[in-house]
Design a protein around this motif. Structure first.
Motif, PDB file in Angstrom:
ATOM      1  N   GLU A 238     -21.150  -8.432  -7.466  1.00 58.25           N
ATOM      2  CA  GLU A 238     -20.856  -8.570  -8.890  1.00 58.25           C
ATOM      3  C   GLU A 238     -21.416  -9.837  -9.521  1.00 58.25           C
ATOM      4  O   GLU A 238     -22.048  -9.791 -10.587  1.00 58.25           O
ATOM      5  CB  GLU A 238     -19.327  -8.526  -9.092  1.00 58.25           C
ATOM      6  CG  GLU A 238     -18.894  -8.796 -10.508  1.00 58.25           C
ATOM      7  CD  GLU A 238     -17.402  -8.577 -10.709  1.00 58.25           C
ATOM      8  OE1 GLU A 238     -16.884  -9.046 -11.731  1.00 58.25           O
ATOM      9  OE2 GLU A 238     -16.763  -7.939  -9.841  1.00 58.25           O
ATOM     10  N   LYS A 242     -24.198 -10.094 -12.643  1.00 56.46           N
ATOM     11  CA  LYS A 242     -23.883 -10.690 -13.946  1.00 56.46           C
ATOM     12  C   LYS A 242     -24.816 -11.859 -14.264  1.00 56.46           C
ATOM     13  O   LYS A 242     -25.141 -12.102 -15.440  1.00 56.46           O
ATOM     14  CB  LYS A 242     -22.420 -11.110 -13.992  1.00 56.46           C
ATOM     15  CG  LYS A 242     -21.478  -9.914 -14.098  1.00 56.46           C
ATOM     16  CD  LYS A 242     -20.092 -10.265 -14.550  1.00 56.46           C
ATOM     17  CE  LYS A 242     -19.239 -10.785 -13.447  1.00 56.46           C
ATOM     18  NZ  LYS A 242     -17.805 -10.787 -13.792  1.00 56.46           N
ATOM     19  N   ARG A 243     -25.286 -12.574 -13.253  1.00 56.24           N
ATOM     20  CA  ARG A 243     -26.311 -13.602 -13.496  1.00 56.24           C
ATOM     21  C   ARG A 243     -27.568 -12.985 -14.125  1.00 56.24           C
ATOM     22  O   ARG A 243     -28.244 -13.611 -14.941  1.00 56.24           O
ATOM     23  CB  ARG A 243     -26.680 -14.296 -12.184  1.00 56.24           C
ATOM     24  CG  ARG A 243     -25.635 -15.278 -11.637  1.00 56.24           C
ATOM     25  CD  ARG A 243     -26.081 -15.741 -10.246  1.00 56.24           C
ATOM     26  NE  ARG A 243     -25.312 -16.850  -9.715  1.00 56.24           N
ATOM     27  CZ  ARG A 243     -24.270 -16.735  -8.895  1.00 56.24           C
ATOM     28  NH1 ARG A 243     -23.853 -15.509  -8.551  1.00 56.24           N
ATOM     29  NH2 ARG A 243     -23.648 -17.806  -8.427  1.00 56.24           N
ATOM     30  N   ILE A 245     -27.587 -10.321 -16.089  1.00 53.47           N
ATOM     31  CA  ILE A 245     -27.283 -10.059 -17.497  1.00 53.47           C
ATOM     32  C   ILE A 245     -27.466 -11.347 -18.301  1.00 53.47           C
ATOM     33  O   ILE A 245     -28.031 -11.337 -19.408  1.00 53.47           O
ATOM     34  CB  ILE A 245     -25.851  -9.503 -17.654  1.00 53.47           C
ATOM     35  CG1 ILE A 245     -25.718  -8.142 -16.938  1.00 53.47           C
ATOM     36  CG2 ILE A 245     -25.485  -9.382 -19.129  1.00 53.47           C
ATOM     37  CD1 ILE A 245     -26.549  -7.025 -17.530  1.00 53.47           C
ATOM     38  N   TYR A 278     -23.905  -3.022 -14.579  1.00 61.61           N
ATOM     39  CA  TYR A 278     -23.440  -3.883 -15.665  1.00 61.61           C
ATOM     40  C   TYR A 278     -24.327  -3.651 -16.879  1.00 61.61           C
ATOM     41  O   TYR A 278     -25.557  -3.606 -16.752  1.00 61.61           O
ATOM     42  CB  TYR A 278     -23.491  -5.358 -15.237  1.00 61.61           C
ATOM     43  CG  TYR A 278     -22.497  -5.617 -14.123  1.00 61.61           C
ATOM     44  CD1 TYR A 278     -21.234  -6.121 -14.401  1.00 61.61           C
ATOM     45  CD2 TYR A 278     -22.803  -5.280 -12.803  1.00 61.61           C
ATOM     46  CE1 TYR A 278     -20.296  -6.293 -13.388  1.00 61.61           C
ATOM     47  CE2 TYR A 278     -21.881  -5.442 -11.789  1.00 61.61           C
ATOM     48  CZ  TYR A 278     -20.619  -5.949 -12.094  1.00 61.61           C
ATOM     49  OH  TYR A 278     -19.700  -6.101 -11.098  1.00 61.61           O
ATOM     50  N   GLU A 424     -16.128  -7.600 -18.904  1.00 62.31           N
ATOM     51  CA  GLU A 424     -16.364  -8.775 -18.056  1.00 62.31           C
ATOM     52  C   GLU A 424     -16.022 -10.088 -18.783  1.00 62.31           C
ATOM     53  O   GLU A 424     -16.345 -10.271 -19.959  1.00 62.31           O
ATOM     54  CB  GLU A 424     -17.830  -8.806 -17.607  1.00 62.31           C
ATOM     55  CG  GLU A 424     -18.262  -7.599 -16.799  1.00 62.31           C
ATOM     56  CD  GLU A 424     -17.555  -7.469 -15.470  1.00 62.31           C
ATOM     57  OE1 GLU A 424     -17.032  -8.487 -14.966  1.00 62.31           O
ATOM     58  OE2 GLU A 424     -17.536  -6.351 -14.919  1.00 62.31           O
ATOM     59  N   ASN A 426     -16.558 -13.598 -19.966  1.00 58.35           N
ATOM     60  CA  ASN A 426     -17.772 -14.379 -20.216  1.00 58.35           C
ATOM     61  C   ASN A 426     -17.477 -15.749 -20.833  1.00 58.35           C
ATOM     62  O   ASN A 426     -18.387 -16.434 -21.283  1.00 58.35           O
ATOM     63  CB  ASN A 426     -18.774 -13.607 -21.079  1.00 58.35           C
ATOM     64  CG  ASN A 426     -18.203 -13.228 -22.436  1.00 58.35           C
ATOM     65  OD1 ASN A 426     -17.011 -13.344 -22.679  1.00 58.35           O
ATOM     66  ND2 ASN A 426     -19.073 -12.757 -23.316  1.00 58.35           N
ATOM     67  N   LEU A 460     -22.624 -18.808 -16.700  1.00 55.53           N
ATOM     68  CA  LEU A 460     -21.855 -18.408 -17.881  1.00 55.53           C
ATOM     69  C   LEU A 460     -21.961 -19.442 -18.992  1.00 55.53           C
ATOM     70  O   LEU A 460     -21.896 -19.101 -20.184  1.00 55.53           O
ATOM     71  CB  LEU A 460     -20.384 -18.200 -17.511  1.00 55.53           C
ATOM     72  CG  LEU A 460     -20.038 -17.022 -16.585  1.00 55.53           C
ATOM     73  CD1 LEU A 460     -18.531 -16.916 -16.419  1.00 55.53           C
ATOM     74  CD2 LEU A 460     -20.618 -15.708 -17.089  1.00 55.53           C
ATOM     75  N   MET A 464     -23.313 -15.447 -21.510  1.00 60.74           N
ATOM     76  CA  MET A 464     -23.475 -14.046 -21.115  1.00 60.74           C
ATOM     77  C   MET A 464     -22.960 -13.169 -22.245  1.00 60.74           C
ATOM     78  O   MET A 464     -21.842 -13.375 -22.737  1.00 60.74           O
ATOM     79  CB  MET A 464     -22.708 -13.737 -19.827  1.00 60.74           C
ATOM     80  CG  MET A 464     -22.926 -12.305 -19.329  1.00 60.74           C
ATOM     81  SD  MET A 464     -22.120 -11.950 -17.748  1.00 60.74           S
ATOM     82  CE  MET A 464     -20.459 -11.542 -18.294  1.00 60.74           C
ATOM     83  N   THR A 467     -20.056  -7.762 -21.930  1.00 59.85           N
ATOM     84  CA  THR A 467     -20.619  -6.893 -20.886  1.00 59.85           C
ATOM     85  C   THR A 467     -19.516  -6.042 -20.264  1.00 59.85           C
ATOM     86  O   THR A 467     -18.393  -6.514 -20.063  1.00 59.85           O
ATOM     87  CB  THR A 467     -21.299  -7.738 -19.784  1.00 59.85           C
ATOM     88  OG1 THR A 467     -22.379  -8.481 -20.369  1.00 59.85           O
ATOM     89  CG2 THR A 467     -21.839  -6.870 -18.662  1.00 59.85           C
ATOM     90  N   GLY A 469     -18.757  -3.785 -16.769  1.00 57.58           N
ATOM     91  CA  GLY A 469     -19.257  -3.597 -15.401  1.00 57.58           C
ATOM     92  C   GLY A 469     -18.324  -2.725 -14.591  1.00 57.58           C
ATOM     93  O   GLY A 469     -17.124  -2.635 -14.885  1.00 57.58           O
TER      94      GLY A 469
END
Length: 570
Positions: A238, A242-243, A245, A278, A424, A426, A460, A464, A467, A469
């Protein structure tokens, strides 16, 4: 290694083939232009297309009848009958290929290539009249012989432990097992097609990670020698997704292996496959809608309908799915509103219900335990459990309208969780505080608490976008769609306990008590696999039995004397 009589004979046949100049393991390719399924499906309508076929597979049956014989060949698509006629294979005076190679040196399980033409026998069975054949692999171990008479199966290879340990044998003698894995592949390809059509990018993220994050689970730990640092096999992907995104992708997904150093049972394997994806500028409400679409499409891809049998129930993957908050679900099935209780009051209720809990568990952990004990088994049809307490979800955005809750859902089917999704988190400040709460739980002894990930927080801090996910368990989803109650059935090679090995004395051990090397296989064949078993044994019986085994194993050495045998047993 103690060899069975069949294994010894097959090794001798291998030697005999090589002595005849026939390589039992040839290197060159064998051209295949047809399959069993192709012939079965199309021969009757296109007979002229099957006058010159070339096919390869494993011999699964023999019926030898003098100068003509039948056999059964199995390839990856099915089985077909082969017809061998001596004078067609050996038109000249030398009949060795049929009389010796085919009749005496081939065994069930051997892989051969054949050429010939397709015809229909007098009993109306589609068959191949063989004009040429070639040995492609000499099998040294006999297959389990599964027999079917009047619809009843005898000597089935059905012991689960054997099947999982020797999946290669399982797939040979139980070819219907392949269908499970074909359906599994169809599930994944259906999802991949959906994501690709939306322009999302399939990615790969690290399996070895310096910090175990993205889920609450106990990790496997290893050490990198060059870097002199500990690493963990990922429990989730995960935080890396997300990095990406953060880096500017609107949608990313990964089908990947996860590893959790926890218990093993019918629904848990320490290594399992998960899909995570995501999508920027979405929330968990949107994610519930697309999850319904995903599950409907995979059911249609596998079964052609959204309704199918799984265990005792008929499931329906057509949306919309039911939605309940976790606190509503607990109250529905226990009558207790745990949201209004303190941590200690929640713990007391757990103990009253006979649940094993301790002081290291915070309220969120206790709620999770109650849900698993009292609610999960009741969730048969697809059900979204939504809006979890904030303490249970350290990576999830706080609910837009409900205090102390987060925007999270888990999808349950047939009493099992198959998906977990969030809006998510953020906010980097909020995320840091959540990680710090996890560290406090770890200090209290919670081995599944998440670790602080400073680099993820740093990402973050660059920003971000909103989002959504989700993680979907591919193994459990496959279990449901193929009507299997055990996760081991949907994994080619599930994790197993170490196989117990039979202790066997070495040749040197036998020689130390006076047994010549030539007689060791014979004694082992008679059951004396340890030299200690010879002590006190009846020398007269050994001497008599040795004569029969000598003949079976074709040992040309002169029989030992009775006095020599007496010396072996002391």
């Amino acid at each position: 290694m103690v060899l069975s009589e069949q294994e010894i004979l097959r090794r001798q046949k291998r030697q005999d083939l090589m002595a005849m100049g026939i390589d039992p393991y040839p290197a060159e390719l064998f051209e295949v232009n047809v399959t069993c399924a192709d012939i079965e499906k199309n021969y009757e309508n296109n007979k002229l297309d099957y006058k010159n076929v070339s096919i390869a597979g494993r011999l699964m049956n023999f019926r030898i009848m003098g100068s003509a014989s039948f056999a059964e060949l199995q390839d990856s698509t099915g089985r077909i009958q082969l017809y061998f006629r001596r004078d067609d294979l050996c038109p000249g005076d030398d009949k060795t290929l049929y009389n010796t190679v085919f009749k005496k040196l081939l065994d069930i399980g051997d892989i051969i290539g054949v050429k010939g033409y397709v015809f229909t026998t007098q009993t109306n069975e589609i068959s191949i009249h063989v004009t040429e054949f070639k040995i492609l692999n000499k099998s040294l171990r006999p297959l389990p012989v599964v027999k079917e008479v009047d619809g009843k199966v005898y000597d089935a290879f059905s012991d689960p432990e054997q099947r999982y340990r020797q999946r290669y044998v399982d797939l040979i003698v139980n070819p219907h097992i392949k269908d499970i894995f074909i359906k599994r592949a169809r599930i994944i390809s259906t999802m991949r097609q959906m994501f690709d059509e939306r322009g999302w990018l399939e990615v790969e993220t690290p399996i070895l990670q310096p910090i175990h994050g993205g889920a609450a689970a106990r990790p496997f730990k290893t050490h990198h020698n060059t870097l002199d640092m500990p690493l963990y096999m990922r429990i989730a992907n995960e935080l890396y997704l997300k990095r990406l995104i953060v880096g500017g992708f609107d949608g990313v997904y990964e089908f990947g292996k996860m590893f959790r150093n926890e218990g093993m049972d019918r629904t848990h394997n320490p290594e399992f496959t998960s899909l995570e994806f995501y999508v920027a500028y979405k929330d968990y409400e949107w994610m519930m809608n697309i999850t319904e679409e995903i599950f409907e499409k995979v059911a249609l891809a596998v079964h052609g309908t959204t309704k199918f049998k799984s265990g005792e129930h008929e499931l329906d993957f057509a949306g919309p799915f039911a939605r309940l908050s976790i606190l509503e679900a607990i109250e529905k099935y226990t009558g207790v509103n745990v949201g209004a209780l303190t941590e200690e009051e929640t713990r007391q209720h757990c103990r009253q219900w006979g649940m094993e809990v301790d002081d290291t568990m915070g309220k969120a952990k206790l709620i999770d335990e109650i849900f698993g004990e009292k609610v999960e088994d009741n969730l048969i049809q697809p059900t979204f459990i939504i809006d979890y307490p904030v303490e249970m979800s350290p990576l999830t955005k706080k609910h837009r309208s409900k205090a102390d809750l987060v925007e999270r859902f888990e999808l349950f089917v047939n009493g099992k969780e198959v998906a977990n999704a969030y809006s998510e988190l953020n906010d980097p400040i909020d995320q840091r505080e959540r990680f710090e709460e996890q560290l406090k739980l770890a200090e209290r002894g919670d081995e599944e608490a998440m670790a602080m990930d400073e680099d993820f927080i740093r990402s973050l801090e660059y920003g971000m976008p909103p989002t959504a996910g989700i993680g979907i368990g591919i193994d459990r989803l496959t279990m449901m769609l193929t009507d299997n109650a055990s996760i081991q059935e949907v994994l080619f090679f599930p994790q197993m306990r170490p196989e117990k090995k039979q202790e066997v004395s070495t040749d040197a051990d036998y020689e130390a008590i006076g047994v010549p090397t030539v007689w060791i296989p014979a004694l082992q064949k008679m059951g004396f696999v340890m030299t200690e078993q010879l002590k006190g044994a009846n020398p007269n019986k050994i001497f008599n039995d040795l004569g029969g085994v000598r003949k079976k194993l074709k040992i040309e050495e002169k029989m030992p004397t009775l006095d020599e045998v007496k010396a072996w047993v002391g």
